[in-house]
Design an enzyme around this catalytic site. Sequence first.
Site, mmCIF file in Angstrom:
data_model
loop_
_atom_site.group_PDB
_atom_site.id
_atom_site.type_symbol
_atom_site.label_atom_id
_atom_site.label_comp_id
_atom_site.label_asym_id
_atom_site.label_seq_id
_atom_site.Cartn_x
_atom_site.Cartn_y
_atom_site.Cartn_z
ATOM 1 N N HIS A 117 68.101 30.490 56.060
ATOM 2 C CA HIS A 117 67.686 31.553 55.131
ATOM 3 C C HIS A 117 66.179 31.381 54.920
ATOM 4 O O HIS A 117 65.668 30.263 54.994
ATOM 5 C CB HIS A 117 68.450 31.337 53.821
ATOM 6 C CG HIS A 117 68.301 32.421 52.804
ATOM 7 N ND1 HIS A 117 67.190 32.546 52.008
ATOM 8 C CD2 HIS A 117 69.132 33.426 52.449
ATOM 9 C CE1 HIS A 117 67.357 33.571 51.185
ATOM 10 N NE2 HIS A 117 68.519 34.130 51.432
ATOM 11 N N ASP A 194 70.794 22.873 52.398
ATOM 12 C CA ASP A 194 70.900 24.103 51.619
ATOM 13 C C ASP A 194 72.390 24.449 51.568
ATOM 14 O O ASP A 194 72.965 24.907 52.552
ATOM 15 C CB ASP A 194 70.082 25.196 52.316
ATOM 16 C CG ASP A 194 70.355 26.580 51.753
ATOM 17 O OD1 ASP A 194 71.233 26.717 50.881
ATOM 18 O OD2 ASP A 194 69.698 27.533 52.202
ATOM 19 N N GLN A 197 75.707 28.547 50.605
ATOM 20 C CA GLN A 197 76.883 29.268 51.108
ATOM 21 C C GLN A 197 78.086 28.360 51.326
ATOM 22 O O GLN A 197 79.100 28.810 51.869
ATOM 23 C CB GLN A 197 76.532 29.975 52.428
ATOM 24 C CG GLN A 197 75.516 31.075 52.274
ATOM 25 C CD GLN A 197 76.025 32.253 51.456
ATOM 26 O OE1 GLN A 197 77.240 32.466 51.321
ATOM 27 N NE2 GLN A 197 75.119 33.022 50.890
ATOM 28 N N LYS A 220 76.535 32.033 43.172
ATOM 29 C CA LYS A 220 77.356 32.203 44.377
ATOM 30 C C LYS A 220 78.686 31.444 44.255
ATOM 31 O O LYS A 220 79.466 31.392 45.193
ATOM 32 C CB LYS A 220 76.585 31.729 45.612
ATOM 33 C CG LYS A 220 75.417 32.655 45.973
ATOM 34 C CD LYS A 220 74.718 32.187 47.212
ATOM 35 C CE LYS A 220 73.343 32.796 47.399
ATOM 36 N NZ LYS A 220 73.360 34.185 47.838
ATOM 37 N N CYS A 358 67.799 38.061 54.845
ATOM 38 C CA CYS A 358 66.796 37.006 54.672
ATOM 39 C C CYS A 358 66.889 35.956 55.780
ATOM 40 O O CYS A 358 66.643 34.759 55.534
ATOM 41 C CB CYS A 358 66.891 36.323 53.303
ATOM 42 S SG CYS A 358 66.690 37.450 51.941
HETATM 43 N N1 PMP Z 1 70.139 29.805 51.179
HETATM 44 C C1 PMP Z 1 71.167 30.530 51.608
HETATM 45 C C2 PMP Z 1 71.936 30.063 52.814
HETATM 46 C C3 PMP Z 1 71.529 31.697 50.934
HETATM 47 O O1 PMP Z 1 72.547 32.439 51.359
HETATM 48 C C4 PMP Z 1 70.792 32.090 49.787
HETATM 49 C C5 PMP Z 1 71.133 33.353 49.022
HETATM 50 N N2 PMP Z 1 71.302 34.475 49.824
HETATM 51 C C6 PMP Z 1 69.744 31.276 49.377
HETATM 52 C C7 PMP Z 1 69.443 30.154 50.097
HETATM 53 C C8 PMP Z 1 68.919 31.620 48.170
HETATM 54 O O2 PMP Z 1 69.699 31.558 47.034
HETATM 55 P P1 PMP Z 1 69.137 32.067 45.622
HETATM 56 O O3 PMP Z 1 68.601 33.442 45.864
HETATM 57 O O4 PMP Z 1 70.319 32.039 44.737
HETATM 58 O O5 PMP Z 1 68.065 31.114 45.210
#
Ligand code: PMP
Length: 400
Positions: A117, A194, A197, A220, A358
């Site tokens: 991401h 990270d 997910q 999430k 993203c």
């Molecule tokens: N890493 C991953 C794999 C994600 O899916 C996301 C959210 N789409 C994020 C980071 C960022 O998370 P947040 O916007 O809650 O900070």
Amino acid sequence: MLRSLFPILDHKVYDRPLVYFDNAATTQKPQPVIDALTGYYATLNSNIHRGAHYLAAQATEQYEETRRNVQRFINARNSHEIIFTRGTTESINLVASSFGQEFLKEGDEVVVSEMEHHSNIVPWQLTCERHGAKLRVLPFSDDGVLCIERLESLLNEHTRIVAVNHVSNTLGTINPIKQIVQIAHSHNIPVLVDGAQAISHMAVDVQELGCDFYCFSGHKMYAPMGVGVLYGREDLLERMPPYQGGGEMIKDVTFERTTYNDLPFKFEAGTPSVGDTMGLNAAIQFMLQTGIENIAHHEKELTDYATQELLAIDGIRIFGQAPRKTSVVSFLLGKAHPYDTGTLLDKLGIAVRTGHHCTQPIMEHYGIPGTVRASFAIYNTKEEIDTFIAALRRIAPILM
Ligand code: PMP
């Protein structure tokens, strides 16, 4: 039934029952989480740690109780290794900035994967730029599996950290974190995971994974937006300088010299999102009561069913066919633009996400502008997948 705990799922959109398949972006919230949030503001609201009064003491106790519950939830060794942040993005930025300041210098390298991401790419680029370090990239194969056999050759005496996701938000791939950690640690290189997910789909045990940092967002995993977690190994956190300055993170301040507070407070400057943290506590209880194995099992059934039904539609391409996946299905309908597919699904009451999610390097890998992403949670049903597939069959002739 579990579904009735989620009031939003009873809502209609365009006069149709809502089918919510955008869970990888954020999950809906069960009533106990909503109650914890409103209950906090109705009965407990006060600023934590500093107050000498009853409400402040109660709120502090519950905030710190949540920290201990998070510690148990991910099996961290110590509760002071749990730092509350705004979410995964802030957790990664904290490490990239603070770890970078302590450990990165000119000519050093940071390894990320091609399926990250943007939140696990850009903070590292920023820190690399600041310190004259370089980003190196571990690729994935077309089926969406990391080329783990290439990791060893990316590591050398200049590598300072490996940052990789536990699960890809676009491909659904579950990455072999234990193996990555073993390879990186054999070169004395720490690993940041990270877990945005992963956290709502599987039991996470940071000691078993062996990782040095683990990041996730409350929203999430059925908790409110505005609170997230950074787990960090004590010895590394101790060596890292504060990320932000302000109240709470200090021991003593003079104009000549400031000394910093102990962990975890060194990294928690300012007033945190206390009410959201109470919601996170309730979300953890919700997941434990539901049973993480039950969640994983139900979501796998939904994902297998949706994949099978999607593949039966002419012209469907699925991106991400790793043998170990969570409940994310990314696809394209013929040559239709993902946005058009998403817009027509929306008019039929079905919420999916479209675009690059993203993860532009993943789109670049496949040479596509984006995908349509359906992602499932514990409250979704096979009937909803039938509605979704029927809708796709209805719109396919219009778009293809
Ligand atoms: N890493 C991953 C794999 C994600 O899916 C996301 C959210 N789409 C994020 C980071 C960022 O998370 P947040 O916007 O809650 O900070």
